[in-house]
Enzyme design. Structure first.
Site, PDB file in Angstrom:
ATOM      1  N   LYS A 189     -27.674  90.473  12.539  1.00  0.00           N
ATOM      2  CA  LYS A 189     -27.526  90.944  13.912  1.00  0.00           C
ATOM      3  C   LYS A 189     -26.096  91.412  14.175  1.00  0.00           C
ATOM      4  O   LYS A 189     -25.160  91.046  13.452  1.00  0.00           O
ATOM      5  CB  LYS A 189     -27.932  89.830  14.877  1.00  0.00           C
ATOM      6  CG  LYS A 189     -29.358  89.347  14.590  1.00  0.00           C
ATOM      7  CD  LYS A 189     -29.808  88.260  15.512  1.00  0.00           C
ATOM      8  CE  LYS A 189     -31.226  87.827  15.154  1.00  0.00           C
ATOM      9  NZ  LYS A 189     -31.265  87.005  13.934  1.00  0.00           N
ATOM     10  N   ASP A 249     -34.033  85.962   8.075  1.00  0.00           N
ATOM     11  CA  ASP A 249     -33.301  86.516   9.208  1.00  0.00           C
ATOM     12  C   ASP A 249     -32.138  85.600   9.564  1.00  0.00           C
ATOM     13  O   ASP A 249     -32.305  84.376   9.662  1.00  0.00           O
ATOM     14  CB  ASP A 249     -34.221  86.652  10.424  1.00  0.00           C
ATOM     15  CG  ASP A 249     -33.451  87.113  11.649  1.00  0.00           C
ATOM     16  OD1 ASP A 249     -33.058  88.296  11.684  1.00  0.00           O
ATOM     17  OD2 ASP A 249     -33.211  86.287  12.550  1.00  0.00           O
ATOM     18  N   TYR A 273     -25.024  82.221  14.389  1.00  0.00           N
ATOM     19  CA  TYR A 273     -25.571  80.948  13.958  1.00  0.00           C
ATOM     20  C   TYR A 273     -24.533  80.149  13.169  1.00  0.00           C
ATOM     21  O   TYR A 273     -24.246  80.446  12.000  1.00  0.00           O
ATOM     22  CB  TYR A 273     -26.817  81.151  13.091  1.00  0.00           C
ATOM     23  CG  TYR A 273     -27.919  81.956  13.732  1.00  0.00           C
ATOM     24  CD1 TYR A 273     -28.029  82.081  15.115  1.00  0.00           C
ATOM     25  CD2 TYR A 273     -28.862  82.615  12.945  1.00  0.00           C
ATOM     26  CE1 TYR A 273     -29.045  82.825  15.692  1.00  0.00           C
ATOM     27  CE2 TYR A 273     -29.888  83.350  13.522  1.00  0.00           C
ATOM     28  CZ  TYR A 273     -29.968  83.456  14.890  1.00  0.00           C
ATOM     29  OH  TYR A 273     -30.980  84.197  15.451  1.00  0.00           O
TER      30      TYR A 273
END
Length: 342
Positions: A85, A54, A59
């Site tokens: 995401k 994931d 990030y």
């Protein structure tokens, strides 16, 4: 239990391994991570049998997606599950000379805008594919739509309005066309699962740090309702950002910062019970969420091969029923919260 054992996500055809690697730390959340360490971490994950990864644009401002893609692009695509995401679009900074990156250590040099419109969701998805170098992901999560990023209620309402007017439509189109197998939302705070359930038919929620051995009231208030609606859970932050893995130390982390006194005291109580049964507290914390029938998977963060191997080994440790019984007897785990079989 093996890390590649599969559980079905909601009412979809997607099956997730029960254990996965979350790549937030590899974006530099606590410290800058060099390329060799990142590569070794991914290699150790694959060799340990992890087949669920994931990631997110947020990030390291694209860094984690690039690193995830470089580690996976030449693996057989059918052999792993990949999720990312949407909700943040990365753009080149307007003033490169004075650019100051937000939040991360040694991130890529991009500005971030929270956008949840139809066009922004589609752009976020396409941009992620380019950073990954992989032409399909298995699921998309709406990322960080909560009071932590929108403290003003009117600002939060405006972003949910963007979803209502177009963002949800984009996600539904991507699922209906087969681009992704499941759509969902990442959750950082209590109350948000219910808000999403009231607005859309989502398949899965990635719950970060809110359903752990340390805090679990969200189970009865929201997770059960989500399960009744046919949605599954992926649990992130099973160690509450670190303290359930390290125990109480001088630099123990909770919510990515210094642990408050009430948290420290509760972790001491949990540690005392764990020690009495010769159980590593981190093993109990990692296994605990998987007892809930609504939970499909747990993802953990790591920045070294040693951390990966240690966490995978925690899944194998036998935890006696008496440990869970003692937690209940000492009011550390309510009777209506599921616990693993001994």
């Amino acid at each position: 239990m093996r890390p590649d054992d599969l559980r079905t996500v909601g009412k979809t055809d997607l099956k997730l391994p029960v254990l996965g690697l979350g790549t937030c730390p590899l974006g530099g959340v606590y410290a800058a991570i060099d390329e060799t360490s990142a590569r070794d971490t991914f290699e150790a994950s694959w060799n340990a049998g992890l087949r669920f990864y994931d990631t997110a644009p947020w990030y390291g401002l694209g860094q984690a997606e690039h690193r995830t893609g470089r580690s996976l692009y030449d693996r057989p695509r059918q052999d792993y599950i990949l999720t990312t995401k949407v909700g943040r679009v990365l753009r080149a900074p307007q003033d490169r000379a004075s650019y100051q990156p937000p939040a991360w250590e040694a991130p890529l040099q991009f500005d971030v805008q929270h956008e949840f419109t139809y066009d922004a969701i589609m752009r976020s998805y396409e941009d992620s594919l380019q950073r990954l170098g992989i032409n399909q992901v298995d699921a998309l999560f709406i990322h960080d739509l909560d009071h932590g990023y929108f403290a003003d209620e009117s600002d939060l309402d405006a972003k949910f309005n963007e979803l209502d007017k177009g963002g949800y439509k984009a996600l539904e189109e991507l699922k209906r066309s087969g681009e992704v197998k499941a759509i969902g939302a990442g959750i950082n705070e209590r109350g948000m699962i219910n808000r999403f359930l009231d607005g859309a038919d989502l398949d899965v929620f990635l719950v970060a740090s809110r359903y752990t051995l340390l805090e679990h009231d969200i189970y009865r208030d929201e997770i059960v309702r989500a399960g009744d609606h046919g949605a599954s859970m992926v649990i992130g932050g099973a160690f509450n950002s670190g303290i359930l893995a390290t125990g109480v130390t001088d630099d123990a982390k909770y919510e990515y910062g210094k642990a408050p006194e009430n948290v420290i005291e509760r972790v001491k109580q949990l540690t005392r019970v764990a020690n009495a049964h010769n159980v590593p507290l981190a093993a109990a914390a990692l296994q605990f969420p998987l007892a809930a029938p609504e939970v499909a998977s747990v993802v953990f963060g790591a920045v070294s091969s040693k951390e990966v191997e240690q966490n995978v080994n925690y899944l194998d440790i036998k935890i006696p029923d008496a440990f869970w019984s003692d937690l209940r007897n000492e009011n550390l785990l309510p009777d209506d919260i599921p616990s693993p079989p001994g």
